[in-house]
Motif scaffolding. Structure first.
Motif, PDB file in Angstrom:
ATOM      1  N   SER A 153       0.836  -1.201   0.000  1.00  0.00           N
ATOM      2  CA  SER A 153       0.000   0.000   0.000  1.00  0.00           C
ATOM      3  C   SER A 153       0.873   1.253   0.000  1.00  0.00           C
ATOM      4  O   SER A 153       0.600   2.206  -0.740  1.00  0.00           O
ATOM      5  CB  SER A 153      -0.900   0.025   1.234  1.00  0.00           C
ATOM      6  OG  SER A 153      -1.665  -1.141   1.322  1.00  0.00           O
ATOM      7  N   SER A 154       1.911   1.263   0.821  1.00  0.00           N
ATOM      8  CA  SER A 154       2.813   2.418   0.862  1.00  0.00           C
ATOM      9  C   SER A 154       3.571   2.563  -0.454  1.00  0.00           C
ATOM     10  O   SER A 154       3.817   3.678  -0.910  1.00  0.00           O
ATOM     11  CB  SER A 154       3.824   2.274   2.003  1.00  0.00           C
ATOM     12  OG  SER A 154       3.174   2.373   3.235  1.00  0.00           O
ATOM     13  N   ALA A 155       3.955   1.429  -1.046  1.00  0.00           N
ATOM     14  CA  ALA A 155       4.668   1.486  -2.326  1.00  0.00           C
ATOM     15  C   ALA A 155       3.781   2.125  -3.386  1.00  0.00           C
ATOM     16  O   ALA A 155       4.223   2.993  -4.151  1.00  0.00           O
ATOM     17  CB  ALA A 155       5.089   0.079  -2.753  1.00  0.00           C
ATOM     18  N   THR A 156       2.518   1.737  -3.416  1.00  0.00           N
ATOM     19  CA  THR A 156       1.601   2.295  -4.403  1.00  0.00           C
ATOM     20  C   THR A 156       1.403   3.789  -4.165  1.00  0.00           C
ATOM     21  O   THR A 156       1.375   4.574  -5.113  1.00  0.00           O
ATOM     22  CB  THR A 156       0.247   1.540  -4.345  1.00  0.00           C
ATOM     23  OG1 THR A 156       0.515   0.163  -4.627  1.00  0.00           O
ATOM     24  CG2 THR A 156      -0.737   2.077  -5.362  1.00  0.00           C
ATOM     25  N   LEU A 157       1.300   4.176  -2.903  1.00  0.00           N
ATOM     26  CA  LEU A 157       1.161   5.603  -2.587  1.00  0.00           C
ATOM     27  C   LEU A 157       2.388   6.380  -3.055  1.00  0.00           C
ATOM     28  O   LEU A 157       2.271   7.427  -3.693  1.00  0.00           O
ATOM     29  CB  LEU A 157       0.944   5.802  -1.081  1.00  0.00           C
ATOM     30  CG  LEU A 157       0.908   7.254  -0.598  1.00  0.00           C
ATOM     31  CD1 LEU A 157      -0.238   8.030  -1.243  1.00  0.00           C
ATOM     32  CD2 LEU A 157       0.794   7.324   0.922  1.00  0.00           C
ATOM     33  N   CYS A 158       3.579   5.858  -2.759  1.00  0.00           N
ATOM     34  CA  CYS A 158       4.813   6.552  -3.179  1.00  0.00           C
ATOM     35  C   CYS A 158       4.878   6.649  -4.702  1.00  0.00           C
ATOM     36  O   CYS A 158       5.288   7.683  -5.240  1.00  0.00           O
ATOM     37  CB  CYS A 158       6.043   5.818  -2.646  1.00  0.00           C
ATOM     38  SG  CYS A 158       6.247   6.015  -0.877  1.00  0.00           S
ATOM     39  N   ALA A 159       4.491   5.573  -5.378  1.00  0.00           N
ATOM     40  CA  ALA A 159       4.495   5.589  -6.846  1.00  0.00           C
ATOM     41  C   ALA A 159       3.550   6.681  -7.349  1.00  0.00           C
ATOM     42  O   ALA A 159       3.883   7.451  -8.256  1.00  0.00           O
ATOM     43  CB  ALA A 159       4.090   4.226  -7.394  1.00  0.00           C
ATOM     44  N   LEU A 160       2.383   6.754  -6.743  1.00  0.00           N
ATOM     45  CA  LEU A 160       1.387   7.741  -7.167  1.00  0.00           C
ATOM     46  C   LEU A 160       1.886   9.166  -6.928  1.00  0.00           C
ATOM     47  O   LEU A 160       1.709  10.058  -7.758  1.00  0.00           O
ATOM     48  CB  LEU A 160       0.079   7.496  -6.410  1.00  0.00           C
ATOM     49  CG  LEU A 160      -1.105   8.309  -6.885  1.00  0.00           C
ATOM     50  CD1 LEU A 160      -1.752   7.629  -8.087  1.00  0.00           C
ATOM     51  CD2 LEU A 160      -2.142   8.449  -5.785  1.00  0.00           C
TER      52      LEU A 160
END
Ligand code: PLP
Length: 478
Positions: A153-160
């Motif tokens: 979830s954090s990885a997706t947020l950082c990517a976004l």
């Protein structure tokens, strides 16, 4: 000597051994507990003392209370009969690495705050990139690099966030444009994509859930059409999150078709392979990553299926500058020569929080303990067992497969309908003999069985299938 309440080194040695013994015993006996905790809401709290103790208690008492008060409220994720959700597996080397990390207790926010914490992480993430045969751009030796996040979830947020920054880099005023940004994912994507869109302050109506095909994978032509329609409407498409192994049914979005659409329209492509990425340890399963060379970012969780304790998500980025520009804020009190020289990585700029644990240690222990061959062996075995289960379902007159099962997750259902499958799931989980969960595919109630727990062997999968058949038969006859 000053008065002290601290645990002495000698006590720590003694109780430390007791805890390790406790964990070893637990793993040996874990099958004797009901896999899914059978307590009612509030039951655990009701047994806990109302007030915290005024005076410290004996460690023996505390440990005994874990067994007496806590264990009944534990769902045994480490049971070999755990087939629910996704695995969150552990292993001896991972637990010990985690313990050492706790012992060292370092804060790895900057290189200078513990150089080994940063350098081991960079190094091990390059190892992992090699082990999964990820594109060269994701290596620290190229323009990109890897970092350990707490979760996918954090990885997706950082990517976004990195994608948002890249999309608006040369435009102003940013606030207005931000409301016109549009993100895309499939109807089967994990809820973390929607959460990331909300946290990033984008317009929640501008997240498009693209339709899927009959294998539950994103339809690239539907994506292309939607992007074109949004552009025509004056919106700013900027981000696509594709999934390799959806949570619901393990569907694999077709990156070789999605990638060129992203390139054509300058959309950031993030690939979420939270559980399934681990399969790429084995060359014969690397097909799941076909098209990954188009990705701007990628993540998978060793804390799901690679014998590494939660939390450990490996997040890779093709151009690290994109991420650092989005997340770097430098107050005076963190300034230091090493950072300013540009010769080091400061991982605080690669994540949302400032502080970070020494998580690379457990991953390093796991890789060194098992070796690539050991990891491949167990991943292959899990997939074989799941595929055997697939054949049993296919050969059964009463059950059917509900989706393709490319790896270690099997979606299936009894032919007697939704209500029956709901009752079957409930009865199985109440039995305590195994734990599985469900999803809904095409509006139909579907059971999911995931093989991925560290200790799961043939006998456990066979026993689960037997239990499923017997429980169904007894429900039908009652
Ligand atoms: C499990 C899962 C997630 C969430 O993982 P966390 O690490 O708990 O955030 C995200 N995406 C997919 C595809 C998953 O299977």
């Amino acid at each position: 000597m000053e008065k002290s309440y601290h645990m002495t080194p000698d006590e720590f040695r003694r109780y430390g051994r007791a805890v390790i013994d406790w964990i070893a015993d637990y793993y040996e006996q874990v099958e004797k507990y009901p896999v899914m905790s059978q307590v009612q809401p509030g039951e655990i709290r009701a047994r806990l003392p109302h007030a915290p103790p005024e005076h410290g208690e004996a460690f023996e008492t505390i440990l005994a209370d874990v067994e007496r008060l806590i264990l009944p409220g534990i769902t045994h994720w480490q049971s070999p009969n755990f087939f629910a959700y996704f695995p969150s597996n552990t292993s001896g080397p991972a637990i010990l690495g985690e313990l050492l990390s706790a012992g060292l207790g370092v804060q790895g926010m900057l290189w200078i705050t513990s150089p080994a914490c940063t350098e081991l992480e960079t190094h091990v993430l390059d190892w992992v990139a090699e082990m999964l045969d990820l594109p060269q751009t994701f290596r620290s030796t190229a323009s990109g690099g890897g970092v350990i996040q707490d979760s996918a979830s954090s990885a997706t947020l950082c990517a976004l966030l990195a994608a948002r920054e890249r999309a608006l880099r040369n435009s102003s005023p940013k606030a207005k444009l931000r409301q016109r940004l549009v993100a895309y994912t499939s109807t089967q994507a994990h809820s973390s994509v929607e959460k990331a869109v909300r946290i990033a302050g984008l317009n929640p109506d501008n997240l498009r859930f693209i339709e899927v095909d009959d294998t539950y994978a994103m339809r690239p032509e539907a994506l292309a059409q939607r992007v074109a329609a949004d552009q025509a409407a004056g919106l700013l498409p900027f981000f696509v999150s594709a999934t390799v192994g959806t949570t619901s049914s393990n569907a694999i979005d077709p990156l070789p078709q999605i990638g060129p659409i992203c390139k054509q329209h300058d959309l950031w492509l993030h690939v979420d392979a939270a559980m399934s990425g681990t399969a790429a340890l084995c060359p014969e399963y690397r097909f799941i990553h076909a098209g990954l060379e188009f990705a701007d970012s990628y993540c998978f969780n060793p804390h799901k299926w690679m014998f590494t304790n939660f939390d450990c998500d490996c997040f890779y980025i093709a151009r690290k500058a994109d991420l650092i520009q989005a997340l770097s804020v430098l107050p005076e009190y963190l300034r230091n020569q090493a950072s300013e020289s540009g010769a080091v990585i400061d991982y605080r700029d690669w994540q949302v929080p400032l502080g970070r644990r020494f998580r690379a240690l457990k991953l390093w222990f796991v890789i060194r303990h098992y070796g690539i061959a050991g990891l491949q062996h167990h991943v292959r075995r899990h997939i074989e067992l799941a595929q055997e289960f697939v054949r049993w379902v296919q050969d059964s007159p009463d059950f059917e497969l509900a989706a393709p099962a490319p790896l270690n997750l099997v979606c299936f259902r009894h032919k007697a309908g939704d209500e029956f499958n709901r009752r079957l799931e409930d009865a199985l989980n109440r039995s305590g003999k195994l734990y599985l969960t469900h999803t809904v595919l095409d509006g139909r109630y579907t059971l999911r069985l995931v093989v991925g727990q560290t200790q799961t062997e043939k006998q456990h999968v066979s026993a689960a299938w037997r239990q499923i058949q017997e429980t169904a038969a007894s429900l039908l006859s009652s």
